[in-house]
Design an enzyme around this catalytic site. Sequence first.
Site, short mmCIF file in Angstrom:
data_model
loop_
_atom_site.label_atom_id
_atom_site.label_comp_id
_atom_site.label_asym_id
_atom_site.label_seq_id
_atom_site.Cartn_x
_atom_site.Cartn_y
_atom_site.Cartn_z
CG HIS A 1 -4.27 -0.90 -0.60
ND1 HIS A 1 -4.00 -0.86 0.75
CD2 HIS A 1 -4.77 -2.14 -0.84
CE1 HIS A 1 -4.33 -2.02 1.30
NE2 HIS A 1 -4.79 -2.81 0.35
CG ASP B 1 -5.58 -5.70 2.54
OD1 ASP B 1 -6.20 -6.75 2.79
OD2 ASP B 1 -5.43 -5.24 1.40
CG MET C 1 -0.85 3.91 6.16
SD MET C 1 -1.85 5.34 5.65
CE MET C 1 -3.19 5.27 6.84
CB SER D 1 -0.95 -0.03 1.20
OG SER D 1 -1.85 1.06 1.15
CB THR D 2 1.36 4.06 2.38
OG1 THR D 2 -0.04 4.22 2.58
CG2 THR D 2 2.04 5.42 2.36
#
Length: 354
Positions: A203, A298, A295, A176-177
């Site tokens: 994401h 998940d 973050m 993600s991030t």
Amino acid sequence: MPVKVLVVDDSGFFRRRLVEIFESDPRLKVVGTATNGKEAIEKVQSLSPDVVTMDYEMPVLDGIAAVVNIMKLKPTPVLMFSSLTHEGAKVTLDALDAGAADFMPKNFEDISRDSAVVKKALIDRVLAVARTRLAGSRAPVEPLAPRKAPKPIVTAKGVIIPRVRKRVGLVAIGTSTGGPMALQAVLSQLPSDFSAPLVLVQHMPAAFTGAFAERLNNICQITVREAKNGDRLEAGVALLAPGGKQMMVDPRNGGCVKILDGDERLNYKPSVDVTFGSASKSYPGKVLSIVMTGMGADGREGARMLKNSGSKVWIQSEESCVIYGMPMAVEKANLADDIIDLEHIGERIVREVG
């Protein structure tokens, strides 16, 4: 101490609205605003903010040039705002490449509404970006040690049985991030004759994943493309889950992916848990999975399913993550078989797949 924020945007409306939202939370303090990239560079040096929110299209100096200069002169975490278009996606990826920590779609309609959901999302993202690690602040990573041959098993009767590793049937990566640059670093290390298929979950909004797949395909030796329903799983081909959808691994027809709208109750579209969970059923004991920077949590439950089926779970090391959220969730659940610095993940994948 509240997190100090510098808001950079040439739109007076957008600046004022962001200031209102950030000042409504005691954890944030807006220390200044800027209307162009040149002014942003000057105020970063004079005000020393903890995080900068940055628009791309501005007069005098655009957002990407501003990020490049900020990272040279006074490295500071930057959250980019960009339009939900293919061109906006390419610009955002350039900004991440320049050193921005994360991005959010710039939607005037959403930001103008007094929506508690939008306000929370903005505040949470700014707080998270303020905690990110910048690439230049990380300690040097030791070279990867030469690989040792696995020790044979010697039975009570002295019979030597060589250890045989399970063949990796699928590599699955979730992030993600900080993920776009992390995936770029990992996938660019894989050779053109890589002998396993890959599935990738990052994401991202729907408008961004196509442009991201194009960029990865242009810089990698393997083939990378945005997944479409029914795409076959092929050696040396990485399928990126499309934004706004869910990607599931299907063992039929020699292995393919299904692209679904998914359940509205899921927080993430695409979701690492969904892809990992389906892979655990389709390739029991044959998946090499890696949870990287991001973050939230998940990937944790998907990793649990993979472990229970006999597959391996690796995570990116805390020191090399932009945000150690998703990997930490896997580590705290005692699901990680190994913790690896970003610089070594690609090489380790090549070794494991053989």
